[in-house]
Design a protein around this motif. Structure first.
Motif, PDB file in Angstrom:
ATOM      1  N   HIS A  85       0.827  -1.211   0.000  1.00 17.98           N
ATOM      2  CA  HIS A  85       0.000   0.000   0.000  1.00 17.98           C
ATOM      3  C   HIS A  85       0.857   1.255   0.000  1.00 17.98           C
ATOM      4  N   LYS A  86       2.028   1.154   0.627  1.00 18.47           N
ATOM      5  CA  LYS A  86       2.899   2.319   0.661  1.00 18.47           C
ATOM      6  C   LYS A  86       3.473   2.622  -0.714  1.00 18.47           C
ATOM      7  N   ALA A  88       1.845   1.897  -3.583  1.00 19.70           N
ATOM      8  CA  ALA A  88       0.776   2.056  -4.568  1.00 19.70           C
ATOM      9  C   ALA A  88       0.753   3.438  -5.214  1.00 19.70           C
ATOM     10  N   PRO A  89       0.940   4.541  -4.469  1.00 14.49           N
ATOM     11  CA  PRO A  89       0.964   5.846  -5.146  1.00 14.49           C
ATOM     12  C   PRO A  89       2.085   5.966  -6.175  1.00 14.49           C
ATOM     13  N   ARG A  92       1.012   4.059  -9.305  1.00 15.07           N
ATOM     14  CA  ARG A  92      -0.018   4.841  -9.980  1.00 15.07           C
ATOM     15  C   ARG A  92       0.622   6.006 -10.773  1.00 15.07           C
ATOM     16  N   TYR A 120      -2.381  -6.309   6.183  1.00 19.87           N
ATOM     17  CA  TYR A 120      -2.436  -4.852   6.244  1.00 19.87           C
ATOM     18  C   TYR A 120      -1.496  -4.181   5.256  1.00 19.87           C
ATOM     19  N   LEU A 123      -1.006  -4.724  -1.323  1.00 16.42           N
ATOM     20  CA  LEU A 123      -2.110  -4.386  -2.224  1.00 16.42           C
ATOM     21  C   LEU A 123      -2.605  -5.686  -2.867  1.00 16.42           C
ATOM     22  N   PRO A 124      -3.893  -6.005  -2.747  1.00 16.48           N
ATOM     23  CA  PRO A 124      -4.362  -7.300  -3.271  1.00 16.48           C
ATOM     24  C   PRO A 124      -4.597  -7.259  -4.772  1.00 16.48           C
ATOM     25  N   ASP A 127      -4.618  -4.541 -10.177  1.00 17.35           N
ATOM     26  CA  ASP A 127      -5.785  -4.052 -10.909  1.00 17.35           C
ATOM     27  C   ASP A 127      -6.753  -3.299 -10.006  1.00 17.35           C
ATOM     28  N   LYS A 128      -6.459  -3.250  -8.707  1.00 19.22           N
ATOM     29  CA  LYS A 128      -7.254  -2.382  -7.833  1.00 19.22           C
ATOM     30  C   LYS A 128      -6.965  -0.913  -8.120  1.00 19.22           C
ATOM     31  N   ILE A 129      -5.795  -0.610  -8.671  1.00 21.45           N
ATOM     32  CA  ILE A 129      -5.480   0.805  -8.884  1.00 21.45           C
ATOM     33  C   ILE A 129      -5.181   1.154 -10.344  1.00 21.45           C
ATOM     34  N   ILE A 130      -4.715   0.198 -11.166  1.00 14.67           N
ATOM     35  CA  ILE A 130      -4.486   0.512 -12.582  1.00 14.67           C
ATOM     36  C   ILE A 130      -5.060  -0.618 -13.434  1.00 14.67           C
ATOM     37  N   PRO A 131      -5.488  -0.318 -14.654  1.00 19.82           N
ATOM     38  CA  PRO A 131      -6.005  -1.385 -15.521  1.00 19.82           C
ATOM     39  C   PRO A 131      -4.896  -2.322 -15.968  1.00 19.82           C
TER      40      PRO A 131
END
Lengths: 169, 160
Positions: A85-86, A88-89, A92, A120, A123-124, A127-131
């Motif tokens: 998650h850290k 992920a930005p 993106r 925690y 990122l699962p 595709d949760k954040i980019i196609p």
């Protein structure tokens, strides 16, 4: 024997001066053999990425050899490994910096779905954040699977619409 | 030699340790949180435990007090380890910092703080180390939901 006279140097023969094709087919053919991958490599799948891109398996044969280490010069984003998650930005932002046309491969099960990291931190699935265009599962995937995936992506590029060279351009 | 040293350490502690034990060749000292700094500086100055290996915590949700704070020290002179455990309560999970004794405690206390919520009195830099700003809760506590996510990027609407 042939009765045609040899063509003098610098002059044109009648044969193979031009050929006809569909525009999408032609652009797709050009694009599918000039994939410039950007390796977004975060974890142990990197070893398999090195294996598949170097001599033994050699993605150069498919025109996907030269990694560009800036997203602005690449058109294939290979997300290789776990994305937290850290991070992920950052992923993106890298995706948004790439110019169209662009494709995304999720390399390995962590990039595909988070794999066994269901907690925690991870990122699962990217595709949760980019196609994502293509998923290559495996922990890590065999080089044959990666090559199969690249070829499937090439087929898709060859058969898709390429809306360039139209009335606007 | 290591065994002798551990015997000497054990003998020199006086009444500071609530319980002592040998586990797999490591001396384990159970102490009260108030005597942490005096005991650790004693270990460092008198017995040469000059390397701070780690600080972590153990969560016992059913127990009072709830947390064990566990320290490991190593002697680079005698090649032996010692483990120091102390118990703190959920209502006030505070121990004194070891930064004046070991500079490397800064980072390890930061990690222990974000993962378990242990507060280290005197450590002025307890920002998140592995986690990010805005993360709520302490993920290695047993009552943190296993699959709870706190994403930084809003999720796309993925059609199945």
């Amino acid at each position: 024997m042939s009765t045609t006279t040899p063509v003098p140097r610098g002059e044109k023969s009648a044969a193979f001066e031009y050929l006809t094709t569909r525009k999408d087919e032609f652009v797709g053919w050009a694009r599918k053999f000039s994939l410039f991958p950007y390796p977004f490599v975060t974890a142990c799948c990197a070893m398999e990425f090195m294996s598949v891109s170097s001599t033994l398996y050699d993605t150069d044969r498919f025109g996907a050899a030269l990694p560009r280490f800036t997203p602005r010069q690449s058109d294939l984003l290979m997300v290789v490994g776990t994305v937290s998650h850290k991070q992920a930005p950052i992923l993106r932002k890298v995706y948004e910096q790439m110019c169209e046309p662009k494709w995304v491969i999720a390399f390995g099960v962590c990039a595909t779905s988070g794999g066994f990291y269901q907690n925690y931190a991870a990122l699962p699935g990217i595709d949760k954040i980019i196609p994502v265009d293509l998923y290559i599962p495996g922990c890590p995937p065999r080089p044959e699977m990666v090559i199969d995936g690249i070829m499937k992506l090439q087929d898709r590029i060859a058969n898709q619409r390429h809306p360039i060279i139209n009335q606007d351009f | 030699m290591g065994g002798n040293l551990l015997d000497r350490v054990q003998a020199s502690l006086g009444g500071q340790a609530l319980a002592t034990d040998m586990v797999h060749g490591i001396l384990v000292l159970q102490i009260a949180p108030e005597s942490l700094v005096t005991l650790v500086s004693h270990l460092r100055q008198q017995h040469g435990f000059d390397l701070f290996l780690d600080v972590t915590a153990v969560d016992w949700p059913q127990r009072q007090p709830r947390f064990d704070v566990v320290y490991h020290f190593y002697s680079t002179r005698d090649f032996v380890r010692v483990r120091v455990k102390t118990r703190v309560d959920e209502a006030d999970p505070t121990v004194d910092t070891l930064v004046p004794l070991y500079g490397s405690a800064r980072y390890m206390e930061r990690e222990c703080h974000e993962m378990y919520g242990i507060r280290f009195r005197g450590n002025d830099d307890l920002r998140p180390l592995l986690l990010y700003e805005g993360f709520v809760g302490h993920p290695l506590r047993k009552d943190y939901p296993k699959q709870k996510e706190q994403p930084l990027v809003p999720y796309r609407n993925v059609q199945p």
